[in-house]
Design a protein around this motif. Structure first.
Motif, PDB file in Angstrom:
ATOM      1  N   ASN A 164      11.754  14.434 -15.049  1.00 43.42           N
ATOM      2  CA  ASN A 164      12.294  15.568 -15.811  1.00 43.42           C
ATOM      3  C   ASN A 164      11.065  16.241 -16.535  1.00 43.42           C
ATOM      4  OD1 ASN A 164      11.489  13.454 -17.457  1.00 43.42           O
ATOM      5  ND2 ASN A 164      12.992  13.839 -18.879  1.00 43.42           N
ATOM      6  N   VAL A 165      10.130  16.136 -16.051  1.00 50.52           N
ATOM      7  CA  VAL A 165       8.922  17.226 -16.436  1.00 50.52           C
ATOM      8  C   VAL A 165       8.845  18.333 -15.382  1.00 50.52           C
ATOM      9  CG1 VAL A 165       6.545  17.234 -17.136  1.00 50.52           C
ATOM     10  CG2 VAL A 165       7.789  15.271 -17.418  1.00 50.52           C
ATOM     11  N   LEU A 166       8.815  19.703 -15.869  1.00 49.69           N
ATOM     12  CA  LEU A 166       8.884  20.812 -15.132  1.00 49.69           C
ATOM     13  C   LEU A 166       7.623  21.350 -15.599  1.00 49.69           C
ATOM     14  CD1 LEU A 166      10.152  22.904 -13.033  1.00 49.69           C
ATOM     15  CD2 LEU A 166      11.306  23.921 -15.065  1.00 49.69           C
ATOM     16  N   TYR A 167       6.877  21.747 -14.367  1.00 51.59           N
ATOM     17  CA  TYR A 167       5.644  22.788 -14.665  1.00 51.59           C
ATOM     18  C   TYR A 167       6.025  24.083 -14.153  1.00 51.59           C
ATOM     19  CZ  TYR A 167       3.122  18.287 -15.841  1.00 51.59           C
ATOM     20  OH  TYR A 167       2.750  17.324 -16.488  1.00 51.59           O
ATOM     21  N   LYS A 218      -1.380  21.520  -3.301  1.00 49.76           N
ATOM     22  CA  LYS A 218      -1.027  22.700  -2.653  1.00 49.76           C
ATOM     23  C   LYS A 218      -0.165  23.533  -3.591  1.00 49.76           C
ATOM     24  CE  LYS A 218       0.961  24.210   1.680  1.00 49.76           C
ATOM     25  NZ  LYS A 218       1.397  23.673   3.004  1.00 49.76           N
ATOM     26  N   GLN A 219       0.646  22.588  -4.200  1.00 47.30           N
ATOM     27  CA  GLN A 219       1.944  23.495  -5.287  1.00 47.30           C
ATOM     28  C   GLN A 219       1.198  24.139  -6.288  1.00 47.30           C
ATOM     29  OE1 GLN A 219       4.299  19.722  -5.619  1.00 47.30           O
ATOM     30  NE2 GLN A 219       5.999  21.289  -5.523  1.00 47.30           N
ATOM     31  N   ILE A 220      -0.085  23.250  -6.727  1.00 47.77           N
ATOM     32  CA  ILE A 220      -0.593  23.866  -7.863  1.00 47.77           C
ATOM     33  C   ILE A 220      -1.354  25.302  -7.486  1.00 47.77           C
ATOM     34  CG2 ILE A 220      -2.675  23.450  -9.416  1.00 47.77           C
ATOM     35  CD1 ILE A 220      -1.928  20.418  -9.570  1.00 47.77           C
ATOM     36  N   GLN A 221      -1.994  25.146  -6.401  1.00 50.97           N
ATOM     37  CA  GLN A 221      -2.754  26.337  -5.887  1.00 50.97           C
ATOM     38  C   GLN A 221      -2.070  27.349  -5.561  1.00 50.97           C
ATOM     39  OE1 GLN A 221      -4.883  24.394  -2.582  1.00 50.97           O
ATOM     40  NE2 GLN A 221      -6.292  23.361  -3.784  1.00 50.97           N
ATOM     41  N   VAL A 242       0.805  -1.144  -0.063  1.00 50.16           N
ATOM     42  CA  VAL A 242       0.013   0.055  -0.019  1.00 50.16           C
ATOM     43  C   VAL A 242       0.904   1.178  -0.169  1.00 50.16           C
ATOM     44  CG1 VAL A 242      -1.655   1.316   1.142  1.00 50.16           C
ATOM     45  CG2 VAL A 242      -1.916  -1.336   1.142  1.00 50.16           C
ATOM     46  N   HIS A 243       0.678   2.243  -0.948  1.00 49.97           N
ATOM     47  CA  HIS A 243       1.279   3.345  -0.906  1.00 49.97           C
ATOM     48  C   HIS A 243       0.633   4.486  -1.212  1.00 49.97           C
ATOM     49  CE1 HIS A 243       4.786   0.501  -1.998  1.00 49.97           C
ATOM     50  NE2 HIS A 243       3.729  -0.133  -2.726  1.00 49.97           N
ATOM     51  N   VAL A 244       0.882   5.704  -0.542  1.00 48.77           N
ATOM     52  CA  VAL A 244       0.150   6.941  -0.416  1.00 48.77           C
ATOM     53  C   VAL A 244       0.739   7.826  -1.434  1.00 48.77           C
ATOM     54  CG1 VAL A 244      -0.764   8.699   0.728  1.00 48.77           C
ATOM     55  CG2 VAL A 244      -0.377   6.569   2.168  1.00 48.77           C
ATOM     56  N   VAL A 245      -0.103   8.389  -2.347  1.00 46.00           N
ATOM     57  CA  VAL A 245       0.416   9.445  -3.397  1.00 46.00           C
ATOM     58  C   VAL A 245       0.040  10.641  -2.730  1.00 46.00           C
ATOM     59  CG1 VAL A 245      -0.149  10.139  -5.802  1.00 46.00           C
ATOM     60  CG2 VAL A 245      -0.254   7.672  -5.206  1.00 46.00           C
ATOM     61  N   PRO A 246       1.015  11.554  -2.671  1.00 44.89           N
ATOM     62  CA  PRO A 246       0.936  12.820  -1.968  1.00 44.89           C
ATOM     63  C   PRO A 246       0.054  13.902  -2.996  1.00 44.89           C
ATOM     64  CG  PRO A 246       3.128  12.546  -2.986  1.00 44.89           C
ATOM     65  CD  PRO A 246       2.464  11.109  -3.352  1.00 44.89           C
ATOM     66  N   LEU A 247      -1.206  13.614  -3.070  1.00 47.38           N
ATOM     67  CA  LEU A 247      -2.182  14.283  -3.794  1.00 47.38           C
ATOM     68  C   LEU A 247      -2.100  15.572  -3.035  1.00 47.38           C
ATOM     69  CD1 LEU A 247      -4.048  14.421  -6.198  1.00 47.38           C
ATOM     70  CD2 LEU A 247      -5.942  13.670  -4.728  1.00 47.38           C
ATOM     71  N   GLU A 296      -3.083  26.393 -15.975  1.00 46.68           N
ATOM     72  CA  GLU A 296      -3.619  25.254 -16.831  1.00 46.68           C
ATOM     73  C   GLU A 296      -3.940  23.909 -16.192  1.00 46.68           C
ATOM     74  OE1 GLU A 296      -0.861  24.898 -19.992  1.00 46.68           O
ATOM     75  OE2 GLU A 296      -0.518  26.982 -20.207  1.00 46.68           O
ATOM     76  N   LEU A 297      -3.625  23.680 -15.199  1.00 41.18           N
ATOM     77  CA  LEU A 297      -3.696  22.171 -14.406  1.00 41.18           C
ATOM     78  C   LEU A 297      -5.079  21.974 -13.564  1.00 41.18           C
ATOM     79  CD1 LEU A 297      -0.231  21.713 -13.060  1.00 41.18           C
ATOM     80  CD2 LEU A 297      -1.178  21.238 -15.140  1.00 41.18           C
ATOM     81  N   LEU A 298      -5.761  23.211 -13.438  1.00 43.29           N
ATOM     82  CA  LEU A 298      -7.026  23.001 -12.560  1.00 43.29           C
ATOM     83  C   LEU A 298      -8.273  23.612 -13.255  1.00 43.29           C
ATOM     84  CD1 LEU A 298      -6.139  24.356  -8.994  1.00 43.29           C
ATOM     85  CD2 LEU A 298      -6.980  21.975  -9.680  1.00 43.29           C
ATOM     86  N   GLN A 299      -9.381  23.049 -13.169  1.00 35.77           N
ATOM     87  CA  GLN A 299     -10.507  23.783 -13.922  1.00 35.77           C
ATOM     88  C   GLN A 299     -11.130  24.888 -13.134  1.00 35.77           C
ATOM     89  OE1 GLN A 299     -13.193  20.609 -15.054  1.00 35.77           O
ATOM     90  NE2 GLN A 299     -11.934  18.965 -15.076  1.00 35.77           N
TER      91      GLN A 299
END
Length: 292
Positions: A218-221, A206-209, A196-201, A228-231
Motif C-alpha cells: 500500500n506504499v505508492l511512489y 528500471k521503474q525508478i529510472q 533462495v529467492h530473487v529480489v527483482p532489483l 528522490e530515490l536515486l542519488q
C-alpha cells in the motif's frame, strides 16, 4: 519360547523407533529452527554499506539500519555486512562475507548488491558469467533463506555525477545480452533451491529510472518524487530509495514464508521514514558521546 523372543524384539524396536529424532510428529529439528528474522545479515557492496546515506541522515547509516526502520517485528535483528571495497576483489570479499555470516549463525541472508561486482567491472563478458557461477557456488554453503538482488542495467549511471564525474565507465558495464544471460542463470539456480529467492532489483531500478509509478503493497511512489530515490551519481539509492528496497524485500519474505506477517514490516512511507530518522538521530547522538 521363540514367539516370546520375537514379541520382545519387536517391542524394543518400536520403543527405539519412538525415541528416534525426526520420527514423531513435530520433528524436533524443525521445531528448533530459529525465526527467519532473528539474525538477518545484510551483505554486499556499497549499497549494503550505506554509501551516501549520511547526506540524507546526517550520520553513517547502513542498509541494515534502514531494515530496522522498515521492520516492526520485535525479535528481528539486522547485521550490517556491507563491504565498500567489494569491487577491488569480489571473490575474496564474497568468501569473507559468507564465512562471517555462517559463523554468526545467520538465519536469513539478504544480498541485494552481493552479486553486482561479480558481473560489473573491467572484465570480459565470458569472465562476468564465470564469476557469477563462482559466486553462486560459494552461496550454496548457506543453510538459511537467501535473498539475492538480480543484476540491473546501470548504464544510466554514466550520466551521473560524483565529485564531478560518473562513478563507473562504459567498459565496466556488462552488455545487455550478458545481463539477460546472468539473470536467467540466477533465476534458474534459485528455482532449484527452496530457500533462495530473487529480489527483482532490476525491474525496480528500471521503474525508478523511467519515472513509472511504484507500488509496494500500500506504499505508492508517484512519478514526481521518484527522483528522490536515486542519488546524483544515479548508481546508489537515497534513504527513501533504500527504504523502498527494504520494503520490497519484506514483501518477498511475506509471500514466501508463513512465519513472516505483513504486520512485521511498516508499509507506510511516512511512518517508516520517521522510524529511520529516529534511528539516525539515536546513532548520531551515540557517536557524538563516543567521540567526547
Amino acid at each position: 519360547m521363540g514367539s516370546v523372543r520375537i514379541t520382545l524384539t519387536l517391542g524394543i524396536l518400536c520403543l527405539l523407533s519412538s525415541l528416534a529424532p525426526g520420527v514423531q510428529d513435530g520433528d524436533p529439528a524443525e521445531a528448533e529452527q530459529p525465526p527467519i528474522l532473528e539474525r538477518v545479515f545484510v551483505a554486499g557492496a556499497s549499497v549494503s554499506d550505506g554509501f551516501g546515506l549520511s547526506k540524507d541522515l546526517k550520520t553513517k547509516v547502513k542498509l541494515a539500519h534502514v531494515f530496522e526502520a522498515a521492520c516492526a517485528a520485535e525479535d528481528a535483528h539486522f547485521m550490517p555486512l556491507g563491504d565498500p571495497r567489494f569491487f577491488l576483489d569480489p571473490h575474496g570479499a564474497g568468501k569473507r562475507i559468507i564465512k562471517t555470516a555462517i559463523e554468526g549463525e545467520v538465519t536469513c541472508f539478504v544480498g541485494l548488491d552481493f552479486l553486482f561486482w561479480y558481473a560489473y567491472g573491467v572484465k570480459s563478458e565470458k569472465r562476468r558469467a564465470g564469476s557469477i557461477d563462482a559466486a553462486l557456488e560459494e552461496l550454496e554453503q548457506l543453510e538459511c533463506p537467501v535473498l539475492l538482488g538480480d543484476l540491473p542495467d546501470m548504464s544510466i549511471a554514466l550520466e551521473g555525477s560524483f565529485l564531478g564525474r560518473p562513478m563507473i565507465t562504459p567498459e565496466m558495464i556488462p552488455t545487455r545480452e550478458t545481463l539477460v544471460k546472468i539473470n536467467q542463470r540466477l533465476n534458474e539456480w534459485a528455482a532449484e533451491r527452496e530457500d533462495v529467492h530473487v529480489v527483482p532489483l532490476a525491474s525496480l531500478l528500471k521503474q525508478i529510472q523511467s519515472g513509472e509509478k511504484i507500488t509496494l503493497r500500500n506504499v505508492l511512489y508517484e512519478p514526481e518524487n521518484l527522483r528522490e530515490l536515486l542519488q546524483a551519481d544515479l548508481l546508489h539509492l537515497t534513504a527513501e530509495g533504500s527504504m523502498a528496497l527494504c520494503l520490497l524485500v519484506g514483501d518477498v519474505l511475506i509471500q514466501n514464508y508463513k512465519s513472516v506477517d505483513a504486520e512485521d514490516f511498516v508499509f507506510d512511507r511516512v511512518k517508516s521514514m520517521a522510524r529511520l530518522q529516529e534511528i539516525a538521530t539515536q546513532k548520531r547522538e551515540a557517536d557524538l558521546e563516543a567521540r567526547e
